[in-house]
Design a protein around this motif. Structure first.
Motif, PDB file in Angstrom:
ATOM      1  N   LYS A 143      -0.998   9.320   1.640  1.00 55.35           N
ATOM      2  CA  LYS A 143      -2.410   9.716   1.652  1.00 55.35           C
ATOM      3  C   LYS A 143      -3.316   8.504   1.461  1.00 55.35           C
ATOM      4  CE  LYS A 143      -1.592  14.463   0.117  1.00 55.35           C
ATOM      5  NZ  LYS A 143      -1.787  15.482  -0.944  1.00 55.35           N
ATOM      6  N   GLU A 144      -2.905   7.575   0.601  1.00 59.45           N
ATOM      7  CA  GLU A 144      -3.688   6.355   0.397  1.00 59.45           C
ATOM      8  C   GLU A 144      -3.699   5.503   1.662  1.00 59.45           C
ATOM      9  OE1 GLU A 144      -6.079   3.554  -1.523  1.00 59.45           O
ATOM     10  OE2 GLU A 144      -5.599   5.632  -2.012  1.00 59.45           O
ATOM     11  N   ALA A 145      -2.550   5.435   2.336  1.00 58.24           N
ATOM     12  CA  ALA A 145      -2.477   4.685   3.592  1.00 58.24           C
ATOM     13  C   ALA A 145      -3.431   5.272   4.627  1.00 58.24           C
ATOM     14  CB  ALA A 145      -1.040   4.692   4.125  1.00 58.24           C
ATOM     15  N   GLU A 146      -3.495   6.593   4.701  1.00 57.09           N
ATOM     16  CA  GLU A 146      -4.415   7.229   5.645  1.00 57.09           C
ATOM     17  C   GLU A 146      -5.862   6.884   5.319  1.00 57.09           C
ATOM     18  OE1 GLU A 146      -5.608  11.568   7.555  1.00 57.09           O
ATOM     19  OE2 GLU A 146      -4.177  11.489   5.893  1.00 57.09           O
ATOM     20  N   VAL A 147      -6.203   6.871   4.039  1.00 59.06           N
ATOM     21  CA  VAL A 147      -7.575   6.561   3.624  1.00 59.06           C
ATOM     22  C   VAL A 147      -7.952   5.140   4.028  1.00 59.06           C
ATOM     23  CG1 VAL A 147      -9.076   6.180   1.627  1.00 59.06           C
ATOM     24  CG2 VAL A 147      -7.657   8.227   1.742  1.00 59.06           C
ATOM     25  N   ILE A 148      -7.077   4.177   3.742  1.00 60.87           N
ATOM     26  CA  ILE A 148      -7.441   2.787   4.041  1.00 60.87           C
ATOM     27  C   ILE A 148      -7.477   2.527   5.544  1.00 60.87           C
ATOM     28  CG2 ILE A 148      -6.599   1.976   1.807  1.00 60.87           C
ATOM     29  CD1 ILE A 148      -4.180   0.797   3.199  1.00 60.87           C
ATOM     30  N   GLU A 177       0.945  20.902  -0.068  1.00 54.12           N
ATOM     31  CA  GLU A 177       0.144  19.944   0.682  1.00 54.12           C
ATOM     32  C   GLU A 177       0.517  18.495   0.377  1.00 54.12           C
ATOM     33  OE1 GLU A 177      -4.014  20.813   0.368  1.00 54.12           O
ATOM     34  OE2 GLU A 177      -3.818  22.740   1.397  1.00 54.12           O
ATOM     35  N   ASN A 178       1.727  18.274  -0.106  1.00 56.65           N
ATOM     36  CA  ASN A 178       2.265  16.921  -0.149  1.00 56.65           C
ATOM     37  C   ASN A 178       2.669  16.528   1.263  1.00 56.65           C
ATOM     38  OD1 ASN A 178       2.254  16.547  -3.073  1.00 56.65           O
ATOM     39  ND2 ASN A 178       3.833  18.136  -3.090  1.00 56.65           N
ATOM     40  N   ILE A 179       2.546  15.271   1.573  1.00 55.02           N
ATOM     41  CA  ILE A 179       2.874  14.827   2.925  1.00 55.02           C
ATOM     42  C   ILE A 179       3.882  13.689   2.900  1.00 55.02           C
ATOM     43  CG2 ILE A 179       0.618  15.504   3.796  1.00 55.02           C
ATOM     44  CD1 ILE A 179      -0.079  12.496   3.934  1.00 55.02           C
ATOM     45  N   LYS A 180       4.596  13.557   4.000  1.00 54.46           N
ATOM     46  CA  LYS A 180       5.560  12.475   4.144  1.00 54.46           C
ATOM     47  C   LYS A 180       5.694  12.140   5.619  1.00 54.46           C
ATOM     48  CE  LYS A 180      10.280  11.155   2.879  1.00 54.46           C
ATOM     49  NZ  LYS A 180      11.550  11.596   2.265  1.00 54.46           N
ATOM     50  N   VAL A 181       5.716  10.860   5.909  1.00 53.98           N
ATOM     51  CA  VAL A 181       5.897  10.403   7.291  1.00 53.98           C
ATOM     52  C   VAL A 181       7.382  10.400   7.622  1.00 53.98           C
ATOM     53  CG1 VAL A 181       5.720   8.404   8.808  1.00 53.98           C
ATOM     54  CG2 VAL A 181       3.799   9.027   7.352  1.00 53.98           C
ATOM     55  N   VAL A 201       1.963  -0.055   0.314  1.00 59.29           N
ATOM     56  CA  VAL A 201       0.651   0.514  -0.039  1.00 59.29           C
ATOM     57  C   VAL A 201       0.739   1.228  -1.385  1.00 59.29           C
ATOM     58  CG1 VAL A 201      -1.016   2.317   0.549  1.00 59.29           C
ATOM     59  CG2 VAL A 201      -0.241   0.722   2.312  1.00 59.29           C
ATOM     60  N   GLY A 202       1.816   1.988  -1.580  1.00 61.89           N
ATOM     61  CA  GLY A 202       1.983   2.726  -2.823  1.00 61.89           C
ATOM     62  C   GLY A 202       1.990   1.818  -4.035  1.00 61.89           C
ATOM     63  N   ARG A 203       2.720   0.734  -3.950  1.00 57.89           N
ATOM     64  CA  ARG A 203       2.798  -0.197  -5.078  1.00 57.89           C
ATOM     65  C   ARG A 203       1.497  -0.984  -5.242  1.00 57.89           C
ATOM     66  NH1 ARG A 203       5.130   0.775  -9.202  1.00 57.89           N
ATOM     67  NH2 ARG A 203       4.674  -1.376  -9.769  1.00 57.89           N
TER      68      ARG A 203
END
Length: 217
Positions: A143-148, A177-181, A201-203
């Motif tokens: 989700k953070e990756a999508e935002v950036i 509504e958790n997501i995973k690629v 991105v997560g770290r």
């Protein structure tokens, strides 16, 4: 949408001296092995990557991805290694050299595989951090990756092989509504460099958030 990713293309990446976070997605046989690099400064991210594939898997890849693999190998972004299994020695050498020339902060790895490689890297003094590829761990990072990406807070060099991998991604959403690629039904359509980027991105985002909280108090 891959057009959002393409909109983040930049001619150069001003990464000199910036803190670097690495995501590592390791293959075993026909899978790619990917290391994604993520530099960060003041909420802006700069991304690059490197991928490897065993020679046997490279030669036997299906016709509909042949040209993509050839292009990536010619560009140097996909290194073809000898044999029929992933060459973790090549990854080890790459990461050691990377650590010597960058401000490397962390290397995120999935504990499910490559115990020997991560042990060697730890013994060499590299900052290894376990990052499981579970829904619980990957959803916030995805989700953070999508935002950036949507905010164009990430820049990359527009590499076509990574763009191809990005376009191969499917999003799995659970009941909460958790997501995973993940990759789709065709196993030849690889997504490994994108998974590695999401781990980085997560770290990186977690460390940046902790710094903000510390500064506030």
């Amino acid at each position: 949408d891959v057009s959002l990713w393409n909109a983040c293309t930049a001619p150069v990446l001003p990464t000199e001296g910036l803190p670097l976070y690495v995501g590592m997605d390791l293959g075993a046989t026909s899978d790619l092995t990917a290391v994604s690099l993520l530099w960060v400064q003041d909420g802006q991210y700069y991304m690059d990557y490197q991928a490897w594939v065993p020679e046997e898997a490279f030669k036997s890849c299906p016709k509909h991805v042949r040209s993509v693999y050839d292009m990536a190998a010619e560009s140097g972004k996909l290194i073809v290694t000898e044999g029929n299994v992933s060459d973790h020695d090549a990854v080890y050498d790459y990461l050691l050299e990377l650590a010597n020339r960058t401000n490397l902060k962390e290397i995120a790895f999935d504990s499910w595989s490559a115990v020997h490689l991560t042990s060697r890297l730890t013994e060499a003094g590299l900052p290894m951090v376990r990052y499981d590829q579970s829904m619980k761990a990957m959803s916030p990072a995805s989700k953070e990756a999508e935002v950036i990406i949507r905010n164009r807070a990430i820049s990359h060099l527009g590499d076509p092989f990574f763009g191809w991998c990005f376009n191969n991604c499917e999003i799995y959403t659970d009941a909460n509504e958790n997501i995973k690629v993940r990759k789709g039904a065709d196993p030849s359509l690889k997504v490994d460099p994108v998974i590695a980027m999401i781990m980085a991105v997560g770290r990186a985002s977690l460390v940046q958030e902790k710094k903000k909280s510390f500064s506030f108090y």
